[in-house]
Design a protein around this motif. Structure first.
Motif, PDB file in Angstrom:
ATOM      1  N   GLY A  37      54.151 139.208  27.243  1.00 41.58           N
ATOM      2  CA  GLY A  37      54.030 138.274  26.138  1.00 41.58           C
ATOM      3  C   GLY A  37      52.906 137.269  26.245  1.00 41.58           C
ATOM      4  O   GLY A  37      52.789 136.388  25.382  1.00 41.58           O
ATOM      5  N   SER A  38      52.062 137.373  27.270  1.00 46.32           N
ATOM      6  CA  SER A  38      50.942 136.434  27.371  1.00 46.32           C
ATOM      7  C   SER A  38      49.872 136.724  26.319  1.00 46.32           C
ATOM      8  O   SER A  38      49.074 135.848  25.980  1.00 46.32           O
ATOM      9  CB  SER A  38      50.329 136.476  28.775  1.00 46.32           C
ATOM     10  N   LEU A  39      49.851 137.957  25.807  1.00 44.33           N
ATOM     11  CA  LEU A  39      49.045 138.304  24.647  1.00 44.33           C
ATOM     12  C   LEU A  39      49.946 139.006  23.636  1.00 44.33           C
ATOM     13  O   LEU A  39      50.850 139.759  24.019  1.00 44.33           O
ATOM     14  CB  LEU A  39      47.886 139.235  25.021  1.00 44.33           C
ATOM     15  N   VAL A  40      49.676 138.769  22.355  1.00 45.55           N
ATOM     16  CA  VAL A  40      50.460 139.425  21.299  1.00 45.55           C
ATOM     17  C   VAL A  40      49.481 140.011  20.292  1.00 45.55           C
ATOM     18  O   VAL A  40      48.316 139.605  20.202  1.00 45.55           O
ATOM     19  CB  VAL A  40      51.409 138.430  20.593  1.00 45.55           C
ATOM     20  N   ARG A  41      49.970 140.957  19.513  1.00 47.12           N
ATOM     21  CA  ARG A  41      49.142 141.544  18.466  1.00 47.12           C
ATOM     22  C   ARG A  41      48.827 140.492  17.412  1.00 47.12           C
ATOM     23  O   ARG A  41      49.713 139.767  16.953  1.00 47.12           O
ATOM     24  CB  ARG A  41      49.847 142.736  17.832  1.00 47.12           C
ATOM     25  N   ALA A  42      47.544 140.461  17.018  1.00 48.38           N
ATOM     26  CA  ALA A  42      47.112 139.467  16.033  1.00 48.38           C
ATOM     27  C   ALA A  42      47.093 140.023  14.623  1.00 48.38           C
ATOM     28  O   ALA A  42      46.750 139.304  13.678  1.00 48.38           O
ATOM     29  CB  ALA A  42      45.728 138.935  16.399  1.00 48.38           C
ATOM     30  N   GLY A  43      47.435 141.288  14.459  1.00 48.68           N
ATOM     31  CA  GLY A  43      47.408 141.893  13.131  1.00 48.68           C
ATOM     32  C   GLY A  43      48.185 143.182  13.109  1.00 48.68           C
ATOM     33  O   GLY A  43      48.617 143.688  14.146  1.00 48.68           O
ATOM     34  N   PRO A  44      48.368 143.759  11.951  1.00 47.53           N
ATOM     35  CA  PRO A  44      49.115 145.011  11.817  1.00 47.53           C
ATOM     36  C   PRO A  44      48.351 146.188  12.430  1.00 47.53           C
ATOM     37  O   PRO A  44      47.160 146.081  12.769  1.00 47.53           O
ATOM     38  CB  PRO A  44      49.267 145.168  10.300  1.00 47.53           C
ATOM     39  N   GLU A  45      49.052 147.330  12.532  1.00 40.62           N
ATOM     40  CA  GLU A  45      48.470 148.527  13.146  1.00 40.62           C
ATOM     41  C   GLU A  45      47.192 148.960  12.444  1.00 40.62           C
ATOM     42  O   GLU A  45      46.308 149.549  13.058  1.00 40.62           O
ATOM     43  CB  GLU A  45      49.484 149.675  13.120  1.00 40.62           C
ATOM     44  N   THR A  46      47.087 148.695  11.152  1.00 38.81           N
ATOM     45  CA  THR A  46      45.910 149.127  10.398  1.00 38.81           C
ATOM     46  C   THR A  46      44.631 148.475  10.899  1.00 38.81           C
ATOM     47  O   THR A  46      43.532 148.957  10.611  1.00 38.81           O
ATOM     48  CB  THR A  46      46.087 148.810   8.901  1.00 38.81           C
ATOM     49  N   TRP A  47      44.741 147.378  11.663  1.00 38.96           N
ATOM     50  CA  TRP A  47      43.565 146.700  12.200  1.00 38.96           C
ATOM     51  C   TRP A  47      43.209 147.187  13.603  1.00 38.96           C
ATOM     52  O   TRP A  47      42.221 146.735  14.178  1.00 38.96           O
ATOM     53  CB  TRP A  47      43.784 145.193  12.207  1.00 38.96           C
ATOM     54  N   SER A  48      44.000 148.085  14.161  1.00 45.25           N
ATOM     55  CA  SER A  48      43.662 148.693  15.450  1.00 45.25           C
ATOM     56  C   SER A  48      42.657 149.821  15.235  1.00 45.25           C
ATOM     57  O   SER A  48      42.653 150.465  14.173  1.00 45.25           O
ATOM     58  CB  SER A  48      44.917 149.228  16.146  1.00 45.25           C
ATOM     59  N   ILE A  49      41.829 150.074  16.239  1.00 42.72           N
ATOM     60  CA  ILE A  49      40.754 151.066  16.119  1.00 42.72           C
ATOM     61  C   ILE A  49      40.909 152.109  17.221  1.00 42.72           C
ATOM     62  O   ILE A  49      40.807 151.783  18.410  1.00 42.72           O
ATOM     63  CB  ILE A  49      39.374 150.385  16.234  1.00 42.72           C
ATOM     64  N   PRO A  50      41.158 153.372  16.866  1.00 42.48           N
ATOM     65  CA  PRO A  50      41.248 154.420  17.896  1.00 42.48           C
ATOM     66  C   PRO A  50      39.870 154.739  18.469  1.00 42.48           C
ATOM     67  O   PRO A  50      38.877 154.804  17.735  1.00 42.48           O
ATOM     68  CB  PRO A  50      41.823 155.614  17.130  1.00 42.48           C
ATOM     69  N   VAL A  51      39.810 154.927  19.782  1.00 40.15           N
ATOM     70  CA  VAL A  51      38.555 155.278  20.449  1.00 40.15           C
ATOM     71  C   VAL A  51      38.804 156.423  21.432  1.00 40.15           C
ATOM     72  O   VAL A  51      39.942 156.663  21.846  1.00 40.15           O
ATOM     73  CB  VAL A  51      37.931 154.074  21.200  1.00 40.15           C
ATOM     74  N   GLU A  52      37.731 157.127  21.778  1.00 45.88           N
ATOM     75  CA  GLU A  52      37.806 158.236  22.720  1.00 45.88           C
ATOM     76  C   GLU A  52      37.254 157.829  24.075  1.00 45.88           C
ATOM     77  O   GLU A  52      36.342 156.986  24.154  1.00 45.88           O
ATOM     78  CB  GLU A  52      37.013 159.431  22.193  1.00 45.88           C
ATOM     79  N   ILE A  53      37.797 158.421  25.113  1.00 43.41           N
ATOM     80  CA  ILE A  53      37.242 158.266  26.461  1.00 43.41           C
ATOM     81  C   ILE A  53      36.452 159.535  26.751  1.00 43.41           C
ATOM     82  O   ILE A  53      37.013 160.636  26.786  1.00 43.41           O
ATOM     83  CB  ILE A  53      38.354 158.064  27.504  1.00 43.41           C
ATOM     84  N   ARG A  54      35.160 159.379  26.951  1.00 41.69           N
ATOM     85  CA  ARG A  54      34.254 160.521  27.049  1.00 41.69           C
ATOM     86  C   ARG A  54      33.551 160.570  28.400  1.00 41.69           C
ATOM     87  O   ARG A  54      33.298 159.526  29.015  1.00 41.69           O
ATOM     88  CB  ARG A  54      33.193 160.450  25.954  1.00 41.69           C
TER      89      ARG A  54
END
Length: 317
Positions: free
Chosen positions: A275-292
């Motif tokens: 709980g020291s960090l919490v989500r600041a917005g809904p899931e729609t504001w998350s960005i999927p990224v790839e590990i390459r």
């Protein structure tokens, strides 16, 4: 006769030693496997380079002059040093060829690389390994300069990087999610963010720099969704208040309450859990990224090729 009249040929030095040992031009030429006239020209060329006669040709067998006697042990030392230098250079080359060299962005060198490498090492003897941790742009430059064989970084299909633009082979090793987070609201409400997306703008944003691959992705995917003044207040109006290359530094600033940071979920699992960090917005504001993982385009050492083939078996869909 003088040293400035011609360049030195290293073959002459071996010829000199052969003649000093035998005292006979014909025999020394035979040992050196060259015709005697050519051999004699080599000795004369060396004497012209030194600037003095090294052999007394009136003596039988040919004898070293005082200058030749002084020259011989020094020359033997030089040739010994050259041979030692050659051996050491080849050993260094062989060591470099057998060393696997990775460049990884800072966050992946902390979160993904150690565990992934442990899995590889369970199936392949790695031996010597060199890892350089830096920004995405610096990792790309290390690849361009052939200082590394592999690069680990984040990527996104809609935001090609320099390695993609130059057709470096790539494997998809994993996925992550950039999550907007900040410290919780001081009123103690569970999960409530201090700087929640949807609050009155401007909202303080902790941003990635131009050298960051995550920054390149953020600028491409987030900015089109960021409204200008007067737009719907249910969307965020973000103001950059701090910029850094590294996600770890942005995480530290977020924990200090300085603003919202889009951080890799793999980096903040513990902070989200406690709980020291919490989500600041809904899931729609998350960005999927790839590990390459990228590799050199040309053929690499046998061990590097073996690692690439093993990594290829772990590619995700």
């Amino acid at each position: 006769m003088g040293p400035g009249n011609r360049n030195l040929d290293l073959e002459w030095l071996e010829d000199f030693i052969a003649l000093a040992e035998s005292g006979n031009f014909s025999r020394a030429a035979e040992v050196r496997a060259i015709a005697q006239p050519a051999f004699s020209r080599h000795i004369r060329g060396l004497e012209e380079w030194v600037g003095v006669d090294l052999f007394d040709r009136s003596a039988h067998p040919a004898a070293l002059t005082a200058a030749g006697q002084r020259f011989l042990p020094l020359l033997e030392g030089v040739l010994a040093d050259l041979e030692a230098a050659r051996i050491k250079a080849r050993a260094a080359h062989d060591q470099e060829e057998s060393t696997l060299r990775f460049a990884a962005t800072h966050v992946l060198s902390l979160t993904f690389f150690p565990q992934w490498l442990a899995g590889i090492e369970s199936r392949l003897h790695i031996g010597s390994l060199q890892t350089m941790s830096d920004s995405s742009r610096s990792c790309e430059f290390l690849m361009f300069q052939r200082k590394v064989q592999f690069v680990l970084c984040h990527g996104h299909k809609s935001t090609p990087g320099r390695l993609d633009e130059q057709d470096y082979p790539m494997l998809l090793l994993g996925r992550d999610l950039l999550v907007p987070v900040c410290v919780p609201h001081p009123d103690g409400t569970m999960g409530k963010a201090l700087h929640a997306i949807g609050n009155a703008p401007p909202l303080p944003m902790l941003a990635y720099s131009e050298d960051s691959g995550l920054g390149r992705i953020m600028r491409s995917l987030l900015r089109p969704n960021t409204p200008k003044s007067g737009r719907n207040t249910s969307e965020a109006d973000l103001q950059e208040v701090f910029t850094a290359h590294h996600a770890v530094l942005l995480k530290t600033m977020a924990l200090e309450g300085r603003g919202i940071a889009w951080l890799p979920q793999s980096l903040i699992k513990a902070e989200l859990a406690n709980g020291s960090l919490v989500r600041a917005g809904p899931e729609t504001w998350s960005i999927p990224v790839e590990i390459r993982m990228y590799r050199q385009r040309s053929e690499m050492s046998e061990k590097a090729e073996a690692l690439w083939e093993l990594a290829r078996m772990q590619v995700i869909e």
